[in-house]
Design an enzyme around this catalytic site. Sequence first.
Site, PDB file in Angstrom:
ATOM      1  CE  LYS A   1      -3.029   2.946   2.665  1.00 45.14           C
ATOM      2  NZ  LYS A   1      -3.888   3.170   3.842  1.00 45.14           N
TER       3      LYS A   1
ATOM      4  N   GLY B   1      -8.200   9.226   9.159  1.00 40.09           N
ATOM      5  CA  GLY B   1      -8.579   9.310  10.572  1.00 40.09           C
ATOM      6  C   GLY B   1      -9.607  10.372  10.902  1.00 40.09           C
TER       7      GLY B   1
ATOM      8  CB  ALA C   1      -8.186   7.642   3.972  1.00 34.03           C
ATOM      9  N   GLY C   2     -10.827   8.056   5.745  1.00 34.58           N
ATOM     10  CA  GLY C   2     -11.819   9.057   6.099  1.00 34.58           C
ATOM     11  C   GLY C   2     -13.165   8.516   6.533  1.00 34.58           C
TER      12      GLY C   2
ATOM     13  CB  ALA D   1      -7.291   1.629  10.184  1.00 34.86           C
TER      14      ALA D   1
END
Lengths: 271, 66
Positions: free
Chosen positions: A104, A165, A191-192, A213
């Site tokens: 990644k 995040g 992401a986000g 995550a």
Amino acid sequence: MRVTDTTADDPLVIAGETFGSRLIMGTGGAPSMRVLEEALTASGTELTTVAMRRVDPSARGSVLDVLGRCGIRVLPNTAGCFTAGEAVLTAKLAREALGTAWVKLEVIADEHTLLPDPIELVEAAEQLVDDGFTVLPYTNDDPVLARRLEQIGCAAVMPLGSPIGSGLGIRNPHNIELIVERAGVPVILDAGLGTASDAALAMELGCDAVLLATAVTRAQSPATMAAAMRHAVEAGRLARLAGRIPRRRLAQASSPWEGIGTGSDGVTSAE
Amino acid sequence: MRVTVNGRPRELPEGTTVAAVVAAVTEAAAGVAVAVNDEVVSRGAWDATTVRDLDRVEVLTAVQGG
């Protein structure tokens, strides 16, 4: 099209490798290895990212042990790299340490936004593709940049929904749709995302998978949120395959107008 | 000689191998990779590769992230 079970009938294929789950997880932010393992198990993920860092002699337990126990394939990232040179070296170290040529690719511009630096990203992607890596680049939600990354030879493109995040969800769904429409490789929303509806939206927009995550690892109950994400990804995928109805400005009655028994001419209302 | 290992200076005897440097910072046998002066040293070359004065050695492993 018969779709009854997303995991059985509709696998995700990246660079010729098949995955039953379209939810790719990260491991950052979990308060403990135990909580992480519970969350990964609940998510149903088959591919999960790790970062590469200097060994810490005092570290207790390894994230690799968790992934090994869960039977999850490891996807190293280049998080924290600001230049193509740093990212390429990190990818090579990951390949050496973990025995995988998948990466990644993250090349960020600054610590404040963690947004990708597109110039360095393209440079790193070119070098890694030339070196035989299977490159999954974390990119801006820019259709032109996504196209360039695909043309270079990346195995997928991974546009952000919003900053890493942030939990702000998908701030530019139109751009994600544009990327999906033109992509010849899997599009992974990376992401986000903040909650399950964000993941469902990503899949409804046509993304092939989502990578998340923080939304899970920093939730009050990571395992419960992981399960929610698993269901959301499957629901969103099924909705995409089903083909949603077009949006209309005005109502369209779902009950027939004919034969209404009240009113003199038989037409008063319908719902 | 003076070698920087994971950002920290270390005094090491001449002829110290990469394998010895790794053993000094971690007991882990798997999941570890080494770069000397930003060049990867493959595991198979650890025993045969010696570090030199002023070398920068990085010993990395996988951690939670992403």
